[in-house]
Each structure stands twice: as structure tokens, then as C-alpha cells.
Design a protein around this motif. Structure first.
Motif, PDB file in Angstrom:
ATOM      1  N   LYS A  10      -4.439  -7.086  17.862  1.00  0.00           N
ATOM      2  CA  LYS A  10      -5.044  -6.788  16.567  1.00  0.00           C
ATOM      3  C   LYS A  10      -6.427  -7.425  16.501  1.00  0.00           C
ATOM      4  O   LYS A  10      -6.596  -8.580  16.894  1.00  0.00           O
ATOM      5  CB  LYS A  10      -4.150  -7.365  15.462  1.00  0.00           C
ATOM      6  CG  LYS A  10      -4.620  -7.043  14.068  1.00  0.00           C
ATOM      7  CD  LYS A  10      -3.702  -7.677  13.021  1.00  0.00           C
ATOM      8  CE  LYS A  10      -4.176  -7.308  11.623  1.00  0.00           C
ATOM      9  NZ  LYS A  10      -3.502  -8.104  10.601  1.00  0.00           N
ATOM     10  N   ASP A  42      -2.482 -12.762  20.707  1.00  0.00           N
ATOM     11  CA  ASP A  42      -2.424 -11.516  21.488  1.00  0.00           C
ATOM     12  C   ASP A  42      -3.047 -11.739  22.871  1.00  0.00           C
ATOM     13  O   ASP A  42      -2.680 -11.061  23.842  1.00  0.00           O
ATOM     14  CB  ASP A  42      -3.128 -10.380  20.754  1.00  0.00           C
ATOM     15  CG  ASP A  42      -2.471 -10.095  19.408  1.00  0.00           C
ATOM     16  OD1 ASP A  42      -1.341 -10.579  19.192  1.00  0.00           O
ATOM     17  OD2 ASP A  42      -3.082  -9.409  18.574  1.00  0.00           O
ATOM     18  N   MET A  66      -4.047  -0.985  16.237  1.00  0.00           N
ATOM     19  CA  MET A  66      -4.243  -0.135  15.062  1.00  0.00           C
ATOM     20  C   MET A  66      -5.315  -0.801  14.201  1.00  0.00           C
ATOM     21  O   MET A  66      -5.231  -1.990  13.923  1.00  0.00           O
ATOM     22  CB  MET A  66      -2.939  -0.023  14.272  1.00  0.00           C
ATOM     23  CG  MET A  66      -3.078   0.768  12.996  1.00  0.00           C
ATOM     24  SD  MET A  66      -1.471   0.959  12.193  1.00  0.00           S
ATOM     25  CE  MET A  66      -1.846   0.432  10.551  1.00  0.00           C
ATOM     26  N   ALA A  97      -2.061  -0.269   4.854  1.00  0.00           N
ATOM     27  CA  ALA A  97      -0.676  -0.430   5.334  1.00  0.00           C
ATOM     28  C   ALA A  97      -0.204  -1.873   5.208  1.00  0.00           C
ATOM     29  O   ALA A  97      -0.942  -2.791   5.541  1.00  0.00           O
ATOM     30  CB  ALA A  97      -0.600   0.001   6.797  1.00  0.00           C
ATOM     31  N   THR A 102       2.637  -0.661   9.043  1.00  0.00           N
ATOM     32  CA  THR A 102       1.934  -0.968  10.299  1.00  0.00           C
ATOM     33  C   THR A 102       2.897  -0.851  11.476  1.00  0.00           C
ATOM     34  O   THR A 102       2.590  -0.228  12.491  1.00  0.00           O
ATOM     35  CB  THR A 102       1.335  -2.404  10.251  1.00  0.00           C
ATOM     36  OG1 THR A 102       0.424  -2.476   9.158  1.00  0.00           O
ATOM     37  CG2 THR A 102       0.605  -2.743  11.530  1.00  0.00           C
ATOM     38  N   ALA A 125      -0.455 -12.700  13.547  1.00  0.00           N
ATOM     39  CA  ALA A 125      -1.904 -12.482  13.450  1.00  0.00           C
ATOM     40  C   ALA A 125      -2.487 -13.541  12.518  1.00  0.00           C
ATOM     41  O   ALA A 125      -1.851 -13.898  11.524  1.00  0.00           O
ATOM     42  CB  ALA A 125      -2.157 -11.082  12.900  1.00  0.00           C
ATOM     43  N   THR A 130       2.181 -12.983   9.036  1.00  0.00           N
ATOM     44  CA  THR A 130       3.583 -12.784   8.668  1.00  0.00           C
ATOM     45  C   THR A 130       4.539 -12.895   9.854  1.00  0.00           C
ATOM     46  O   THR A 130       5.713 -13.182   9.672  1.00  0.00           O
ATOM     47  CB  THR A 130       3.803 -11.394   8.032  1.00  0.00           C
ATOM     48  OG1 THR A 130       3.560 -10.397   9.028  1.00  0.00           O
ATOM     49  CG2 THR A 130       2.911 -11.166   6.831  1.00  0.00           C
ATOM     50  N   ALA A 131       4.074 -12.595  11.057  1.00  0.00           N
ATOM     51  CA  ALA A 131       4.917 -12.561  12.253  1.00  0.00           C
ATOM     52  C   ALA A 131       6.024 -11.506  12.136  1.00  0.00           C
ATOM     53  O   ALA A 131       7.088 -11.637  12.723  1.00  0.00           O
ATOM     54  CB  ALA A 131       5.510 -13.938  12.560  1.00  0.00           C
ATOM     55  N   GLN A 132       5.775 -10.472  11.337  1.00  0.00           N
ATOM     56  CA  GLN A 132       6.808  -9.447  11.126  1.00  0.00           C
ATOM     57  C   GLN A 132       6.635  -8.220  12.013  1.00  0.00           C
ATOM     58  O   GLN A 132       7.602  -7.507  12.284  1.00  0.00           O
ATOM     59  CB  GLN A 132       6.757  -8.984   9.653  1.00  0.00           C
ATOM     60  CG  GLN A 132       7.205 -10.050   8.683  1.00  0.00           C
ATOM     61  CD  GLN A 132       6.991  -9.637   7.240  1.00  0.00           C
ATOM     62  OE1 GLN A 132       6.495  -8.548   6.951  1.00  0.00           O
ATOM     63  NE2 GLN A 132       7.340 -10.509   6.327  1.00  0.00           N
ATOM     64  N   VAL A 133       5.402  -7.956  12.422  1.00  0.00           N
ATOM     65  CA  VAL A 133       5.130  -6.662  13.057  1.00  0.00           C
ATOM     66  C   VAL A 133       5.894  -6.475  14.376  1.00  0.00           C
ATOM     67  O   VAL A 133       6.509  -5.428  14.593  1.00  0.00           O
ATOM     68  CB  VAL A 133       3.603  -6.443  13.224  1.00  0.00           C
ATOM     69  CG1 VAL A 133       3.317  -5.227  14.084  1.00  0.00           C
ATOM     70  CG2 VAL A 133       2.949  -6.279  11.852  1.00  0.00           C
ATOM     71  N   THR A 251       5.117  -3.133  -0.238  1.00  0.00           N
ATOM     72  CA  THR A 251       4.521  -4.388  -0.727  1.00  0.00           C
ATOM     73  C   THR A 251       3.268  -4.040  -1.525  1.00  0.00           C
ATOM     74  O   THR A 251       2.377  -3.365  -1.003  1.00  0.00           O
ATOM     75  CB  THR A 251       4.078  -5.285   0.450  1.00  0.00           C
ATOM     76  OG1 THR A 251       5.024  -5.182   1.479  1.00  0.00           O
ATOM     77  CG2 THR A 251       3.885  -6.710   0.017  1.00  0.00           C
TER      78      THR A 251
HETATM   79  C1  LIG Z   1       0.017  -4.137   0.197  1.00  0.00           C
HETATM   80  C2  LIG Z   1      -0.762  -4.462   1.431  1.00  0.00           C
HETATM   81  C3  LIG Z   1      -1.914  -3.766   1.683  1.00  0.00           C
HETATM   82  C4  LIG Z   1      -2.645  -4.051   2.811  1.00  0.00           C
HETATM   83  N1  LIG Z   1      -3.772  -3.373   3.002  1.00  0.00           N
HETATM   84  C5  LIG Z   1      -4.517  -3.640   4.067  1.00  0.00           C
HETATM   85  C6  LIG Z   1      -5.736  -2.950   4.294  1.00  0.00           C
HETATM   86  O1  LIG Z   1      -6.134  -2.102   3.504  1.00  0.00           O
HETATM   87  N2  LIG Z   1      -6.451  -3.265   5.391  1.00  0.00           N
HETATM   88  C7  LIG Z   1      -6.013  -4.219   6.266  1.00  0.00           C
HETATM   89  O2  LIG Z   1      -6.697  -4.475   7.277  1.00  0.00           O
HETATM   90  N3  LIG Z   1      -4.847  -4.867   6.101  1.00  0.00           N
HETATM   91  C8  LIG Z   1      -4.106  -4.616   5.024  1.00  0.00           C
HETATM   92  N4  LIG Z   1      -2.952  -5.289   4.827  1.00  0.00           N
HETATM   93  C9  LIG Z   1      -2.539  -6.263   5.832  1.00  0.00           C
HETATM   94  C10 LIG Z   1      -1.638  -5.580   6.854  1.00  0.00           C
HETATM   95  O3  LIG Z   1      -0.398  -5.327   6.311  1.00  0.00           O
HETATM   96  C11 LIG Z   1      -1.444  -6.478   8.042  1.00  0.00           C
HETATM   97  O4  LIG Z   1      -2.702  -6.697   8.584  1.00  0.00           O
HETATM   98  C12 LIG Z   1      -0.571  -5.823   9.097  1.00  0.00           C
HETATM   99  O5  LIG Z   1       0.603  -5.308   8.579  1.00  0.00           O
HETATM  100  C13 LIG Z   1      -0.186  -6.794  10.170  1.00  0.00           C
HETATM  101  O6  LIG Z   1       0.545  -7.841   9.609  1.00  0.00           O
HETATM  102  P1  LIG Z   1       0.205  -9.292  10.043  1.00  0.00           P
HETATM  103  O7  LIG Z   1      -1.281  -9.438  10.055  1.00  0.00           O
HETATM  104  O8  LIG Z   1       0.993 -10.233   9.222  1.00  0.00           O
HETATM  105  O9  LIG Z   1       0.676  -9.292  11.555  1.00  0.00           O
HETATM  106  P2  LIG Z   1       1.805 -10.172  12.258  1.00  0.00           P
HETATM  107  O10 LIG Z   1       3.144  -9.607  11.973  1.00  0.00           O
HETATM  108  O11 LIG Z   1       1.581 -11.615  11.989  1.00  0.00           O
HETATM  109  O12 LIG Z   1       1.403  -9.809  13.759  1.00  0.00           O
HETATM  110  C14 LIG Z   1       2.266 -10.071  14.855  1.00  0.00           C
HETATM  111  C15 LIG Z   1       1.746  -9.357  16.066  1.00  0.00           C
HETATM  112  O13 LIG Z   1       1.922  -7.946  15.884  1.00  0.00           O
HETATM  113  C16 LIG Z   1       0.835  -7.261  16.510  1.00  0.00           C
HETATM  114  N5  LIG Z   1       0.054  -6.549  15.502  1.00  0.00           N
HETATM  115  C17 LIG Z   1      -0.027  -6.776  14.169  1.00  0.00           C
HETATM  116  N6  LIG Z   1      -0.863  -5.896  13.587  1.00  0.00           N
HETATM  117  C18 LIG Z   1      -1.330  -5.109  14.590  1.00  0.00           C
HETATM  118  C19 LIG Z   1      -2.251  -4.028  14.648  1.00  0.00           C
HETATM  119  N7  LIG Z   1      -2.872  -3.569  13.563  1.00  0.00           N
HETATM  120  N8  LIG Z   1      -2.490  -3.463  15.846  1.00  0.00           N
HETATM  121  C20 LIG Z   1      -1.872  -3.894  16.966  1.00  0.00           C
HETATM  122  N9  LIG Z   1      -1.015  -4.927  16.980  1.00  0.00           N
HETATM  123  C21 LIG Z   1      -0.751  -5.523  15.805  1.00  0.00           C
HETATM  124  C22 LIG Z   1      -0.037  -8.316  17.184  1.00  0.00           C
HETATM  125  O14 LIG Z   1       0.390  -8.499  18.489  1.00  0.00           O
HETATM  126  C23 LIG Z   1       0.256  -9.559  16.338  1.00  0.00           C
HETATM  127  O15 LIG Z   1       0.005 -10.767  17.026  1.00  0.00           O
HETATM  128  C24 LIG Z   1      -2.217  -5.042   3.717  1.00  0.00           C
HETATM  129  C25 LIG Z   1      -1.041  -5.732   3.445  1.00  0.00           C
HETATM  130  C26 LIG Z   1      -0.333  -5.463   2.326  1.00  0.00           C
HETATM  131  C27 LIG Z   1       0.904  -6.274   2.059  1.00  0.00           C
END
Ligand SMILES: Cc1cc2nc3c(=O)[nH]c(=O)nc-3n(C[C@H](O)[C@H](O)[C@H](O)COP(=O)(O)OP(=O)(O)OC[C@H]3O[C@@H](n4cnc5c(N)ncnc54)[C@H](O)[C@@H]3O)c2cc1C
Length: 291
Positions: A10, A42, A66, A97, A102, A125, A130-133, A251
Motif C-alpha cells: 500500500k 510491506d 489498490m 473504501a 478494500t 498499514a 487496522t491490520a484487518q486487510v 464503516t
Molecule cells: C469509512 C471509511 C472511508 C474511507 N475512505 C477512504 C478514502 O476515501 N481514501 C483512502 O485512501 N482511504 C480511505 N479509508 C481508509 C481505508 O479503509 C484503508 O486505507 C484501507 O481499508 C486499508 O486499511 P488499513 O490502512 O487499516 O490497512 P491494514 O489492514 O492495516 O493493512 C494490512 C496490510 O494489508 C495490505 N493492504 C492494505 N491496504 C492495501 C491496499 N490499498 N493495497 C494493497 N495492499 C493493501 C498491506 O500489505 C498492509 O500492510 C477509509 C476508511 C473508512 C473506514
């Protein structure tokens, strides 16, 4: 044994170098004021992938990100360090997203890549935190997951053996392939850029980037297909419009508050006895500076 390895990466705002312009007046992040970087964990995941590639000749490492079209920057960065190719999943429909949308979108892209042996990603990230993805992608793909990985000890006969770093110790687990592994920051650092690879991949570009290139550079990309960074959209990965972007995000951010810490000039310790220190601590807790 040659492996088809996918690495999730990311592009994140560098939240470790937050300056005074980092927030806009409405409380949202001023992304323009923060440099965009490769999410640190990452890079740890990429190193584990490259070690698997080194140990299994013929393997390929495909980066998957993404984000905005500019996320092609981190794909190039990964290519300089050893990755073979990369995909930017980008589409206006993916904007807004949350983690559920995501991970659905990334899982759809992983299905499109198909036939992978292992998906590696960071534990979390630094912007979303969140460490959820990673775990959600595994759930959506219906495959096992290993989190908090510090080292991949072995991969053979359809299994991977992983050392996990937990709060109070170390755990070694074995999981069947294909699986998702999320890697901790305590894992080995990623190898640096390789000078030869930098020369080889410095003109790698995605279709969005190619639009602004000269004809000579475009010709180079036609002659050398390995310089093409793929760009996929939601329709290409057959994503259900109801499960992506804002529509697929349960969310909802109700409000954003900008907390500004200001120094209180008359907060001084006059003396060094315990009562004075106690009073200072109470005042700091009362005004939410600490606690
Ligand atoms: C209601 C809401 C709206 C949001 N709107 C936006 C928005 O408009 N724009 C925006 O930028 N963010 C937005 N976000 C944030 C977005 O949800 C997070 O950036 C995304 O879901 C990844 O979550 P995280 O950063 O907690 O990743 P974590 O779960 O902490 O990531 C864990 C691992 O998953 C992988 N990963 C995570 N995201 C990606 C990615 N995009 N591509 C590839 N690998 C990935 C990586 O390896 C990363 O180390 C929003 C969040 C919410 C709750």
C-alpha cells in the motif's frame, strides 16, 4: 519448485514525518503535504517473498496495490528490489473504501491473478493501522492465514512453515498452501535497490503514466513488455459494485475532530517536592495532555 508469489503493498502518507501542514482546516489529511511512501511492513513482506524466490528458481513475485494511479511508484520501487511485475487496482468506484471493501476488491484482484501459491502482505498499514486487510482477504478467498509472521522457515510439499512473533514469545506454525501471510516489522529488512535492476526498470510505467510519455518512451514499452505495469479497474476484476468503494463500506466516519495541543505557559514546577510533582501530574491529566 517455482512459485507464484503475490505481495500486497500500500502506498501510504508518511505519517512518521508529520509537519504543521499535515491536516487541512476541515480535519482531513492534507495528502499533498505528506510524502507518499511504501508502507514499511510491506517492505518486510517483500523481503520474505524475494527470499522464497531466491530459494525456488523460476518463481515470480507480483506486486498488487489498490490506490491512486500514482501507486505505480511503489511497484517500480519493488521492481528495483527484485519483484517481477505489478498491478495497480485503481478506479474512482473504489474510492472511500473501508477495510471490508478494500479486502473484497483486493481478493477479487487476487482471484483474477489466479493460481497463486502464497500472498504476502504487511501486518498493518501506518495510515489506517487496522491490520484487518490481510486476514479479511484470506477469509474472502477461503484460504488459511498466518499473521504476525517474522520469518518463513520452510516452504515445500504444499505447506509453509512460519515463525510468528507474538507479544510473549515465538510460535512456529505450519499451514497448507495457498495461504495469506502477514509480516511484522520485526522481520528482516527489505534488501536495497539493485543498481542493475534500477537501470532495467527505471522506465517501467502504468497506462496512466504512459499517457504523458514521449513517443520514444512509449515505443520502448512496446519493445520491452516487462516494463508495463498493469492497471486494473473494478469491472476487470469482476467486482460487485455494491461491495466496493463507499457502497460496500459499512464503516461510516460520523465526524472528524482536529485536536490541537497548545502549550500552557503558566504550567511550571516551582520546586522539586513530591506534592508539586503530584499537582503537576493532576493538572496534565485534567487538561488531557497525558492519560
Ligand atoms: C469509512 C471509511 C472511508 C474511507 N475512505 C477512504 C478514502 O476515501 N481514501 C483512502 O485512501 N482511504 C480511505 N479509508 C481508509 C481505508 O479503509 C484503508 O486505507 C484501507 O481499508 C486499508 O486499511 P488499513 O490502512 O487499516 O490497512 P491494514 O489492514 O492495516 O493493512 C494490512 C496490510 O494489508 C495490505 N493492504 C492494505 N491496504 C492495501 C491496499 N490499498 N493495497 C494493497 N495492499 C493493501 C498491506 O500489505 C498492509 O500492510 C477509509 C476508511 C473508512 C473506514
Amino acid at each position: 519448485m517455482s512459485l507464484n508469489i503475490v505481495v500486497l503493498a500500500k502506498q501510504v502518507p508518511d505519517t512518521r514525518n508529520v509537519g504543521k501542514d499535515a491536516m487541512k482546516e476541515d480535519g482531513t489529511i492534507n495528502r499533498a503535504a505528506l510524502p507518499a511512501i511504501f508502507n514499511p511492513e510491506d517492505l518486510n513482506a517483500l523481503e520474505q517473498a524475494l527470499r522464497l524466490k531466491d530459494a525456488n528458481p523460476g518463481s515470480t513475485v507480483t506486486m498488487l496495490t489498490m490506490g491512486l494511479p500514482r501507486a505505480a511508484e511503489i511497484i517500480r520501487e519493488a521492481m528495483y528490489r527484485g519483484a517481477d511485475s505489478g498491478i495497480v487496482l485503481t478506479d474512482r468506484a473504489l474510492g472511500g473504501a473501508d477495510t471490508l471493501a478494500t479486502s473484497y476488491s483486493l481478493a477479487q484482484a487476487a482471484k483474477k491473478i489466479g493460481n497463486f501459491d502464497i500472498i504476502l502482505g504487511g501486518r498493518q498499514a501506518i495510515d489506517g493501522d487496522t491490520a484487518q486487510v490481510g486476514p479479511q482477504i484470506a477469509e474472502k478467498l477461503g484460504i488459511p492465514q498466518v499473521t504476525y509472521a517474522e520469518e518463513i522457515l520452510e516452504l515445500k510439499d504444499g505447506y509453509v512453515v512460519v515463525k510468528r512473533r507474538l507479544e510473549n514469545g515465538v510460535e512456529t506454525v505450519k499451514a497448507p498452501l495457498p495461504c495469506v501471510v502477514t509480516v511484522n516489522g520485526s522481520a528482516a529488512e527489505c534488501r536495497p535497490r539493485n543498481a542493475m535492476r534500477l537501470q532495467k526498470y527505471k522506465y517501467a510505467a502504468s497506462p496512466s503514466e504512459q499517457a504523458t510519455l514521449s513517443d520514444t518512451r512509449k515505443e520502448l514499452l512496446t519493445k520491452r513488455p516487462f516494463l508495463n505495469i498493469s492497471e486494473w479497474n473494478a469491472a476487470f476484476v469482476e467486482a460487485d459494485p455494491q461491495q466496493i468503494g463507499l457502497a460496500g463500506s459499512p464503516t461510516k466516519v460520523k465526524s472528524i475532530e482536529n485536536v490541537v495541543f497548545t502549550a500552557k505557559e503558566n504550567l511550571t514546577i516551582d520546586g522539586d517536592n513530591d506534592d508539586q510533582i503530584d499537582n503537576l501530574m493532576k493538572e496534565l491529566i485534567a487538561n488531557h495532555t497525558i492519560g
